[in-house]
Motif scaffolding. Structure first.
Motif, PDB file in Angstrom:
ATOM      1  N   THR A  26      34.677  -5.271  17.827  1.00 33.62           N
ATOM      2  CA  THR A  26      33.978  -6.578  18.852  1.00 33.62           C
ATOM      3  C   THR A  26      32.433  -6.745  17.753  1.00 33.62           C
ATOM      4  O   THR A  26      31.249  -5.904  17.860  1.00 33.62           O
ATOM      5  CB  THR A  26      33.848  -6.785  20.263  1.00 33.62           C
ATOM      6  OG1 THR A  26      32.925  -6.011  20.294  1.00 33.62           O
ATOM      7  CG2 THR A  26      35.087  -6.985  20.322  1.00 33.62           C
ATOM      8  N   LYS A  86      37.256  -7.748  15.532  1.00 31.84           N
ATOM      9  CA  LYS A  86      36.787  -9.481  16.287  1.00 31.84           C
ATOM     10  C   LYS A  86      35.752 -10.234  16.448  1.00 31.84           C
ATOM     11  O   LYS A  86      34.744  -9.082  17.078  1.00 31.84           O
ATOM     12  CB  LYS A  86      37.360  -8.921  17.683  1.00 31.84           C
ATOM     13  CG  LYS A  86      38.875  -8.808  18.066  1.00 31.84           C
ATOM     14  CD  LYS A  86      40.239  -9.720  16.930  1.00 31.84           C
ATOM     15  CE  LYS A  86      41.205  -9.535  17.075  1.00 31.84           C
ATOM     16  NZ  LYS A  86      42.218  -9.970  16.805  1.00 31.84           N
ATOM     17  N   THR A 114      33.972 -12.220  18.471  1.00 33.20           N
ATOM     18  CA  THR A 114      34.137 -13.651  20.047  1.00 33.20           C
ATOM     19  C   THR A 114      32.756 -13.370  21.019  1.00 33.20           C
ATOM     20  O   THR A 114      32.031 -13.576  19.827  1.00 33.20           O
ATOM     21  CB  THR A 114      34.795 -12.062  20.851  1.00 33.20           C
ATOM     22  OG1 THR A 114      35.407 -12.826  21.782  1.00 33.20           O
ATOM     23  CG2 THR A 114      34.039 -10.664  20.904  1.00 33.20           C
ATOM     24  N   VAL A 117      32.349  -9.834  25.546  1.00 32.33           N
ATOM     25  CA  VAL A 117      32.139  -8.437  25.675  1.00 32.33           C
ATOM     26  C   VAL A 117      32.060  -7.801  26.460  1.00 32.33           C
ATOM     27  O   VAL A 117      32.090  -7.335  27.391  1.00 32.33           O
ATOM     28  CB  VAL A 117      31.472  -8.327  24.851  1.00 32.33           C
ATOM     29  CG1 VAL A 117      30.786  -6.870  24.338  1.00 32.33           C
ATOM     30  CG2 VAL A 117      31.653  -8.423  22.403  1.00 32.33           C
TER      31      VAL A 117
END
Length: 124
Positions: free
Chosen positions: A96, A48, A50, A55
């Protein structure tokens, strides 16, 4: 969106033998599909891109509290792997990549998240 697509293209090149896999099944008359980012038989990872804020909040409150839809998506992938006769992964995780990460901030802020974080997931 272009950042996410670019990251996925980079990951796909790096994956070599573990490239994206499209999984589709007809379930109760519905055409259900998903695409894995990384699956090697033992490990399933969904990447992902983001915001750094997301986070930070995941690290503070947990993945299920902040992004339950990501966990459900991983559950779907795992279920689709099973329906396709693939091995059940022992490890499931969300990776992430913070698109607004800054190295200068990381050097001066003690709790600043890493540019890439890996969050293990207990799937259903």
């Amino acid at each position: 969106m272009m950042v996410g697509s670019g990251v996925h293209a980079f990951i796909e090149k790096a994956n070599e033998g573990n490239a994206e896999m499209l999984l589709r099944q007809i379930i109760d008359g519905l055409d259900v599909g998903t695409r894995t980012d990384w699956y090697d038989g033992d490990t399933l990872i969904d990447w992902k891109t983001t915001a750094l804020y997301s986070v930070t909040m995941i690290k503070r409150n947990g993945l299920e509290a902040e992004k339950p839809e990501w966990v459900r998506q991983l559950d779907l992938m795992r279920g689709m792997l099973a329906l396709s006769g693939k091995k059940d992964p022992r490890i499931c995780a969300i990776a992430t990549i913070a698109k607004d990460w800054r190295s200068a901030e990381a050097k001066k802020t003690r709790d600043y998240p890493a540019a890439l974080e890996l969050f293990p997931v207990q799937t259903l």
